[in-house]
Design a protein around this motif. Structure first.
Motif, short mmCIF file in Angstrom:
data_model
loop_
_atom_site.label_atom_id
_atom_site.label_comp_id
_atom_site.label_asym_id
_atom_site.label_seq_id
_atom_site.Cartn_x
_atom_site.Cartn_y
_atom_site.Cartn_z
N ARG A 176 -29.44 27.01 1.62
CA ARG A 176 -30.58 26.99 2.54
C ARG A 176 -30.16 26.87 3.99
N ASP A 177 -29.18 26.03 4.24
CA ASP A 177 -28.79 25.80 5.62
C ASP A 177 -27.34 25.31 5.64
N VAL A 178 -26.68 25.54 6.74
CA VAL A 178 -25.26 25.17 6.89
C VAL A 178 -25.04 24.60 8.28
N THR A 179 -24.22 23.58 8.36
CA THR A 179 -23.79 23.05 9.66
C THR A 179 -22.27 22.90 9.65
N VAL A 180 -21.64 23.38 10.70
CA VAL A 180 -20.21 23.15 10.90
C VAL A 180 -20.03 22.64 12.33
N ILE A 181 -19.48 21.44 12.44
CA ILE A 181 -19.18 20.88 13.76
C ILE A 181 -17.71 20.47 13.76
N HIS A 182 -16.99 20.93 14.77
CA HIS A 182 -15.58 20.55 14.87
C HIS A 182 -15.34 20.02 16.27
N GLY A 234 -21.80 20.54 6.51
CA GLY A 234 -22.98 20.16 5.75
C GLY A 234 -23.64 21.39 5.16
N VAL A 235 -24.12 21.26 3.92
CA VAL A 235 -24.79 22.37 3.25
C VAL A 235 -26.02 21.84 2.55
#
Lengths: 83, 157, 157, 83
Positions: C80-86, C101-102
């Protein structure tokens, strides 16, 4: 006295979530208890005989030939669906 | 270390994350949150959406089973800390229902342990879900997919 | 939907969780957080502990690679949704460094996509770590274990 | 002009993270550029020849026989270590 617990849909079929049953020596095993509980309720007899139903005595999973003692808590458990 | 909770109250993601992160030598935290969906996996097309969910459990036995599952996860993987929180009682769609959190030195262990915990929790822990849709209550059946997911861990026992 | 961020600032677990949870039809949220550890995987016994970590990246190319990895994850799994923070820049032991996050309808997809994203991020995205221990700076080598982890996804390409 | 970027330990070995090099037609490919950069610096020549080093032209990974144009940005990338 035996304390008997029905979880999930078994409670609906048994008509109660818990009941007490006077202990007598003839209830030698959990299988005997299951048969006695089903004697007056054919739907419950069928439900308890389903291969996925498990039984716990004093909160430990046991086999159907587990023997019973005065004061035991016996729980009939349909497949779990938490999480 | 481990934190195992069965509660009616909601849980706090940030607080649980902080706790897992505080263990020494942590390089990875995996947090899994299960939410009440507004549909069922095997729901027939056109069936009314789920509007209530109620969770029953076997007090005493559930806590013991969760402790066993956590002990097994800690024996299999080198993990630093574990949290398992499962809510019981009445819930609504969108509510948080279960949290599994693992902290470890490396991500592989944290992911594997979290998946293992969820698979075993779904197939072993004594919880039962009842859903209501359009006023009709129904006990939920165990999903075959969950049974398959749990069985993949059996090989190396 | 997807949120991809490269930033020097720390990130907020609760806010990221809330965002992932807000997508419709979500039954599972998996959050992975990577932290700066105070030791190295292959560190020799008795070596001084890591006290600084600095992250370099290739601006522009990194964002593009992360977007490609996210697109690939979304093509493989129904998520549904994805977050990638680096984070980049200077970090200290215990600091949060990366978040993946997924959210998905079911946990299997959420776990698989999060692991895939981390494996590919570790082996493809243009970040380089330099650690300092006892005043000595050293570029970090890629771990063989990460290469192996990433290669397990190649079979079904 | 060509814009050249060295990442990770390659920056230490090259002595800089970026430099500009006048473009001339003789720098036909990335491999030629790599050899020219290594001509004055044996440690850099060895480092750029390592099989795990990758190269990007204008932020796209390319093979070593990729041709170059005036204004290109060429980045030499050691194995990545993020996450």
């Amino acid at each position: 006295m035996l304390r008997i617990l029905f979880f999930g849909r078994l409670g609906d079929i048994a008509g109660c979530e818990s009941r007490d049953l006077p202990y007598d020596g003839a209830i030698a095993t959990v299988a005997v208890l299951r048969d006695r509980l089903g004697a007056g309720n054919e739907a419950l007899a069928r439900a308890l005989a389903e291969p996925q139903v498990m039984v716990a005595v004093n909160q430990q999973l046991v086999d159907w030939d587990c023997s019973l003692q005065q004061g035991d808590e016996i729980a009939f458990l349909p497949p779990v669906t938490g999480g | 270390m481990a934190r195992i909770q069965i509660q009616t109250a909601d849980f706090d993601i940030q607080a649980e994350h902080d706790r897992l992160r505080a263990a020494g030598g942590v390089g990875a935290v995996v947090l899994f949150t299960g939410l009440v969906r507004d549909f069922n996996r095997d729901q027939a097309a056109g069936a009314p959406p789920v509007d209530t969910l109620s969770l029953q459990h076997y007090p005493g036995m559930t806590e013991r089973l969760l402790a066993e599952i956590v002990t097994e996860a800690k024996a299999r993987w080198g993990i630093r800390d574990v949290t398992v929180i499962h809510r019981v009682g009445d819930l609504a769609p969108g509510d948080q229902i279960v949290l599994v959190g693992v902290s470890a030195a490396h991500r592989q262990e944290a992911f594997a342990a979290a998946e293992f915990l969820m698979d075993y929790l779904k197939t072993r822990a004594t919880f039962w879900k009842r859903v209501g849709a359009a006023g009709r209550q129904q006990w939920v059946d165990m999903h075959d997919v969950d049974r398959a997911a749990a069985s993949r861990w059996d090989g190396d026992e």
